[in-house]
Every structure is written in C-alpha cells, then in structure tokens.
Design a protein around this motif. Structure first.
Motif, PDB file in Angstrom:
ATOM      1  N   SER A   1      83.896 -44.913  48.343  1.00 23.98           N
ATOM      2  CA  SER A   1      85.244 -45.046  48.887  1.00 23.98           C
ATOM      3  C   SER A   1      85.181 -45.941  50.119  1.00 23.98           C
ATOM      4  O   SER A   1      84.264 -45.810  50.947  1.00 23.98           O
ATOM      5  CB  SER A   1      85.813 -43.678  49.272  1.00 23.98           C
ATOM      6  N   VAL A   2      86.124 -46.845  50.230  1.00 22.19           N
ATOM      7  CA  VAL A   2      86.137 -47.824  51.326  1.00 22.19           C
ATOM      8  C   VAL A   2      87.098 -47.356  52.406  1.00 22.19           C
ATOM      9  O   VAL A   2      88.278 -47.102  52.128  1.00 22.19           O
ATOM     10  CB  VAL A   2      86.552 -49.217  50.810  1.00 22.19           C
ATOM     11  N   ARG A   3      86.597 -47.259  53.613  1.00 24.78           N
ATOM     12  CA  ARG A   3      87.427 -46.856  54.747  1.00 24.78           C
ATOM     13  C   ARG A   3      87.878 -48.088  55.521  1.00 24.78           C
ATOM     14  O   ARG A   3      87.082 -48.980  55.790  1.00 24.78           O
ATOM     15  CB  ARG A   3      86.662 -45.896  55.659  1.00 24.78           C
ATOM     16  N   THR A   4      89.135 -48.115  55.890  1.00 29.21           N
ATOM     17  CA  THR A   4      89.700 -49.242  56.619  1.00 29.21           C
ATOM     18  C   THR A   4      89.555 -49.025  58.124  1.00 29.21           C
ATOM     19  O   THR A   4      89.383 -47.883  58.575  1.00 29.21           O
ATOM     20  CB  THR A   4      91.181 -49.434  56.267  1.00 29.21           C
ATOM     21  N   PRO A   5      89.613 -50.102  58.920  1.00 25.10           N
ATOM     22  CA  PRO A   5      89.467 -49.949  60.377  1.00 25.10           C
ATOM     23  C   PRO A   5      90.500 -49.001  60.990  1.00 25.10           C
ATOM     24  O   PRO A   5      90.235 -48.378  62.016  1.00 25.10           O
ATOM     25  CB  PRO A   5      89.642 -51.380  60.892  1.00 25.10           C
ATOM     26  N   GLY A   6      91.659 -48.866  60.361  1.00 29.79           N
ATOM     27  CA  GLY A   6      92.688 -47.983  60.889  1.00 29.79           C
ATOM     28  C   GLY A   6      92.470 -46.510  60.585  1.00 29.79           C
ATOM     29  O   GLY A   6      93.276 -45.664  60.974  1.00 29.79           O
ATOM     30  N   GLY A   7      91.399 -46.198  59.856  1.00 28.22           N
ATOM     31  CA  GLY A   7      91.104 -44.808  59.553  1.00 28.22           C
ATOM     32  C   GLY A   7      91.544 -44.360  58.173  1.00 28.22           C
ATOM     33  O   GLY A   7      91.301 -43.212  57.787  1.00 28.22           O
ATOM     34  N   GLY A   8      92.168 -45.235  57.418  1.00 26.65           N
ATOM     35  CA  GLY A   8      92.591 -44.889  56.066  1.00 26.65           C
ATOM     36  C   GLY A   8      91.467 -45.083  55.057  1.00 26.65           C
ATOM     37  O   GLY A   8      90.382 -45.593  55.386  1.00 26.65           O
TER      38      GLY A   8
ATOM     39  N   TRP B   1      80.620 -56.103  50.594  1.00 27.79           N
ATOM     40  CA  TRP B   1      81.832 -56.309  51.384  1.00 27.79           C
ATOM     41  C   TRP B   1      82.257 -55.001  52.023  1.00 27.79           C
ATOM     42  O   TRP B   1      82.229 -53.940  51.388  1.00 27.79           O
ATOM     43  CB  TRP B   1      82.975 -56.829  50.524  1.00 27.79           C
ATOM     44  N   TYR B   2      82.634 -55.099  53.296  1.00 25.94           N
ATOM     45  CA  TYR B   2      83.280 -53.984  53.995  1.00 25.94           C
ATOM     46  C   TYR B   2      84.312 -54.613  54.909  1.00 25.94           C
ATOM     47  O   TYR B   2      84.191 -55.790  55.279  1.00 25.94           O
ATOM     48  CB  TYR B   2      82.253 -53.145  54.779  1.00 25.94           C
ATOM     49  N   PRO B   3      85.379 -53.883  55.268  1.00 29.32           N
ATOM     50  CA  PRO B   3      86.457 -54.507  56.053  1.00 29.32           C
ATOM     51  C   PRO B   3      85.977 -54.918  57.450  1.00 29.32           C
ATOM     52  O   PRO B   3      85.643 -54.049  58.241  1.00 29.32           O
ATOM     53  CB  PRO B   3      87.491 -53.393  56.154  1.00 29.32           C
TER      54      PRO B   3
END
Length: 216
Positions: free
Chosen positions: A48-55, A68-70
């Motif tokens: 699961s990929v976590r976004t910088p905003g915490g989502g 790749w990661y954000p």
C-alpha cells in the motif's frame, strides 16, 4: 464476453495518446498475469502506498527496475520492507517498445530502453486520482496495459486536473500509450467495474502494468 455488434477500434484520444483495444492476445494476457503474481510476492512485493499528506492509495502497487514512492525513485523499497527492488526484465522492455511502435509508429520509440514498471492492483472499490507521470527525466511515451476488470480511464490535459478530459473504457488486454504533447497529461481511474474480468483469466480485480523510461 459476448461478441459485440460493433467491434472496438483504436482511437486517438489526444495528440500522442492512443487506445488500442485487445492488443494483448489471450496467451500474452495469461503470461503477463503469471509474471505479475510472481512480482507481487515479497520481498519488495505488493504494498500500500502512503501519500505525504498521510493518506493511503486504494490501489496497491509493486515496482520493477526502480521503486517509485511519492514523489521520487529509489533502488530499494524505502517506504516498505526496505528490500532491493525487483529487476526489470528485458522481455517487458521489448513489449513496451513494440507497444509504442504499434500505437504511435516506429519513430516514437525511444532510444533509451524501458527500465521501470509500476504495477497497480485495483480491487473493486479502488480508485486513482488525477495525476501526472512527472518523476521521470525521460519524455519517452508511457505504456499502459490492462488485465482483469474493466475500468473507466480518465485522460485529461497537461495544465489542470479538471476538464477538459476524455473517459475511456479500458478492458482486459487493452493498450493505452501516451507520449509527445500528451506525455505529461493528467490522468486517473475514477471507477472500476467489478466482475467484468474474463472468467478464463482467473483474476478478480484489475491489474495495470505501466512501463516508463526513467532517464535516471
């Protein structure tokens, strides 16, 4: 799936963006699915990929060649188990080059080899917001291959996440290529249609195999 009254035809959605229905034959779809299942296993497997905003992105992902990661690339799964990213196979790169030649013509094939695969798995309720593939240094066309459930693929413009955009139905085996003036266009998946995968494929959900040239 029942035979359609009007066969689907290839369409240019925007300059440099082409949809080719049923590009992968039945054998190629099975082979690609078998490979995806192997790549999804740990280490450096489906995550699961976590976004910088915490989502958390609803589509899960595994990477080949570069991880790749954000919003960057690494050689290890820096936002997961820390393992080395799985290698990018030469046969997948050749598939990408053939896809570009078929969709956009031989002149559009990049000199540099494809070296990144982002493989996203969509369960029935998964989505992908409008975004640009902008973390690569190369402007080589992006190749997108679909397996399993049908989705609505929203292809937009290079300036904004909002209209104008075109919604395209991508089914199992379909190819979508975008390069040139459309290389940095916003795009996303607002909807997956559960239960639409061909039964003979043996896949519940949707797999999207995206090939890119890193330029790294």
């Amino acid at each position: 799936m029942e035979e359609e009254l009007f066969p689907r035809e290839r369409l240019q959605i925007a300059p440099g963006a082409v949809h080719v229905p049923d590009w992968l034959d039945a054998g190629s779809r099975r082979d690609l699915l078998t490979a995806c299942r192997a790549w999804a296993r740990p280490p450096a497997g489906l995550r699961s990929v976590r976004t910088p905003g915490g989502g958390t992105m609803t589509a899960r992902q595994v990477c080949l060649g570069w991880h790749w990661y954000p919003y960057a690339y690494a050689r290890t799964v820096v936002d997961g188990d820390g393992a080395a990213v799985k290698p990018f196979p030469a046969w997948l790169g050749e598939l990408g080059r053939r896809a570009v030649a078929d969709a956009l013509g031989p002149a559009a094939v990049a000199a540099a080899p494809y070296d990144i695969a982002l493989i996203n798995f969509y369960a029935g309720d998964a989505r992908m917001g409008m975004h640009r593939d902008a973390d690569e240094r190369s402007e080589a066309p992006v190749v997108s291959l679909s397996l399993g459930d049908t989705c609505v693929f929203r292809f937009g413009n290079t300036e904004t996440r909002t209209k104008p955009y075109t919604d395209v139905e991508l089914r199992s085996g379909d190819l979508f290529v975008f390069g040139g003036a459309s290389r940095r266009a916003y795009h996303g998946v607002p909807r997956v249609r559960p239960g639409t995968a061909p039964p003979e494929l043996g896949l519940t959900g949707r797999l999207n195999v995206t090939l890119r040239v890193s330029g790294l």
